[in-house]
Design an enzyme around this catalytic site. Structure first.
Site, PDB file in Angstrom:
ATOM      1  N   LYS A 268       0.844  -1.204   0.000  1.00  0.00           N
ATOM      2  CA  LYS A 268       0.000   0.000   0.000  1.00  0.00           C
ATOM      3  C   LYS A 268       0.878   1.254   0.000  1.00  0.00           C
ATOM      4  O   LYS A 268       0.619   2.208  -0.733  1.00  0.00           O
ATOM      5  CB  LYS A 268      -0.959  -0.020   1.199  1.00  0.00           C
ATOM      6  CG  LYS A 268      -2.074  -1.045   1.003  1.00  0.00           C
ATOM      7  CD  LYS A 268      -2.879  -1.366   2.248  1.00  0.00           C
ATOM      8  CE  LYS A 268      -3.855  -2.502   1.919  1.00  0.00           C
ATOM      9  NZ  LYS A 268      -4.645  -2.963   3.064  1.00  0.00           N
TER      10      LYS A 268
ATOM     11  N   GLN B  10      -4.929  -1.775   9.155  1.00  0.00           N
ATOM     12  CA  GLN B  10      -4.808  -3.079   8.506  1.00  0.00           C
ATOM     13  C   GLN B  10      -5.487  -4.156   9.356  1.00  0.00           C
ATOM     14  O   GLN B  10      -5.212  -4.281  10.546  1.00  0.00           O
ATOM     15  CB  GLN B  10      -3.322  -3.413   8.286  1.00  0.00           C
ATOM     16  CG  GLN B  10      -3.084  -4.707   7.539  1.00  0.00           C
ATOM     17  CD  GLN B  10      -3.615  -4.691   6.107  1.00  0.00           C
ATOM     18  OE1 GLN B  10      -3.443  -3.728   5.369  1.00  0.00           O
ATOM     19  NE2 GLN B  10      -4.291  -5.750   5.711  1.00  0.00           N
TER      20      GLN B  10
ATOM     21  N   ASP C 294     -11.059   2.693   3.220  1.00  0.00           N
ATOM     22  CA  ASP C 294     -11.482   1.308   3.007  1.00  0.00           C
ATOM     23  C   ASP C 294     -12.976   1.209   2.686  1.00  0.00           C
ATOM     24  O   ASP C 294     -13.437   0.173   2.204  1.00  0.00           O
ATOM     25  CB  ASP C 294     -11.200   0.469   4.270  1.00  0.00           C
ATOM     26  CG  ASP C 294      -9.946  -0.373   4.129  1.00  0.00           C
ATOM     27  OD1 ASP C 294      -9.538  -0.655   2.982  1.00  0.00           O
ATOM     28  OD2 ASP C 294      -9.385  -0.774   5.174  1.00  0.00           O
TER      29      ASP C 294
END
Ligand code: NAD
Length: 284
Positions: free
Chosen positions: A52, A96, A119
């Site tokens: 990422k 995460q 997200d």
């Protein structure tokens, strides 16, 4: 049969994002900034976080990785998130997953400001998705829709079957396919006679987490196959939820693993970060 090349499409989209960065700097005076929080030392999570950050670098965006110890308390983690919510130089926040067992994932997701929720997991974004309002869409389903679009696959009027009903893949991709006017069926672990349902699919999305679960007998001739699964085999190699060797010859389009949905997910994260950034900048 056409292989849907998620890696190539990702590269193209990232190049477009990189090309747009000078205009962003000119207009807003800085680049978007993504903060990724990693709790503990799970090797798979470490790889995802690294990729990422690398993605941000590729498109010329700023990223910060905050690594926290496995035994951090939930309260301390939430406090860190609150501080990032309040920090005007931060546009996107991603924690995460999975998190250690003593930390409630939903609590963490709820705490991230929905305006920085790259997200698309925050209840506000989920609700807005289901109410057809502008929102941040979860990266994996968003990436799947981009792939369909890029390959000229039009869901309108088609039978789509999604195997899996998770909040991060199954449910949102079903909603997006519905919005694209497909007739959508969601199948799951309690579905009876799954093959009779999957054989009806013009578009079949497999998001199960079981290696090579979808076999040729479960697939209609000419179907579009989207394989979301990422499974590590005993030999260390990755494979999807679809038995690629047997299914590919029957498919009209198929995504490989690796190189299909995976790279698109990260690319959509970058797009979502830019979207959060621009929403915040233009809301002023
Ligand atoms: P999950 O474990 O949350 O959900 C799995 C779903 O599969 C459940 O809804 C369950 O009902 C269904 N299922 C399980 N066994 C079944 C069976 N025998 N028959 C029918 N349905 C069954 O998983 P998830 O988070 O949605 O992830 C699914 C897979 O996709 C995993 O392999 C994961 O690693 C992968 N994934 C990949 C990406 C990517 O970027 N490519 C992103 C997210 C998840």
């Amino acid at each position: 049969m056409t292989i849907i090349d998620g890696k190539a499409l990702s590269a193209e989209l990232k190049a477009q994002m990189a090309a747009g960065m000078p205009q962003i700097i000119e207009r807003y005076g800085r680049v978007p900034h993504l903060v990724v929080i990693l709790v503990g030392e799970n090797p798979a999570s470490q790889t995802y976080v690294r990729n990422k950050a690398k993605g941000c670098e590729t498109v010329g965006m700023k990223s910060t990785v905050i690594t926290l110890p496995e035994d951090i308390t939930e309260a301390d983690l939430l406090q860190q998130i609150e501080a990032l919510n309040a920090d005007d130089s931060v546009d996107g926040i991603l924690v995460q997953l999975p998190l250690p067992k003593h930390i409630r994932e939903q609590k963490v997701i709820d705490t991230i400001s929905y305006e920085k929720d790259v997200d698309g997991f925050h209840p506000m974004n989920v609700a807005r998705l289901w109410q057809n309002k502008p929102c941040i869409v979860a990266c994996t389903p968003k990436g799947i829709m981009e792939m369909l679009k890029a390959y000229g696959i039009v869901p309108n009027g088609k039978r789509a079957v999604v195997i899996g009903r998770s909040n991060i893949v199954g449910k949102p991709i079903a909603k997006l396919l519905l919005d694209a006017n497909a007739t959508v069926t969601i199948a799951h672990s309690r579905t009876e006679d799954l093959p009779s349902i999957t054989r009806e699919a013009d578009i079949l999305v497999a998001a199960i987490g079981k290696p090579k679960f979808v076999t040729a007998d479960m697939v209609k001739d000419g179907a579009v196959i989207i394989d979301v699964g990422i499974n590590r085999q005993e030999d260390g190699k990755l494979c999807g939820d679809v038995d690629y060797e047997s299914v590919a010859p029957k498919a009209s389009f198929i995504t490989p693993v690796p190189g299909g949905v995976g790279p698109m997910t990260i690319t959509m994260l970058l797009q979502n970060t830019i979207e959060c950034f621009e929403n915040r900048m233009t809301a002023r």
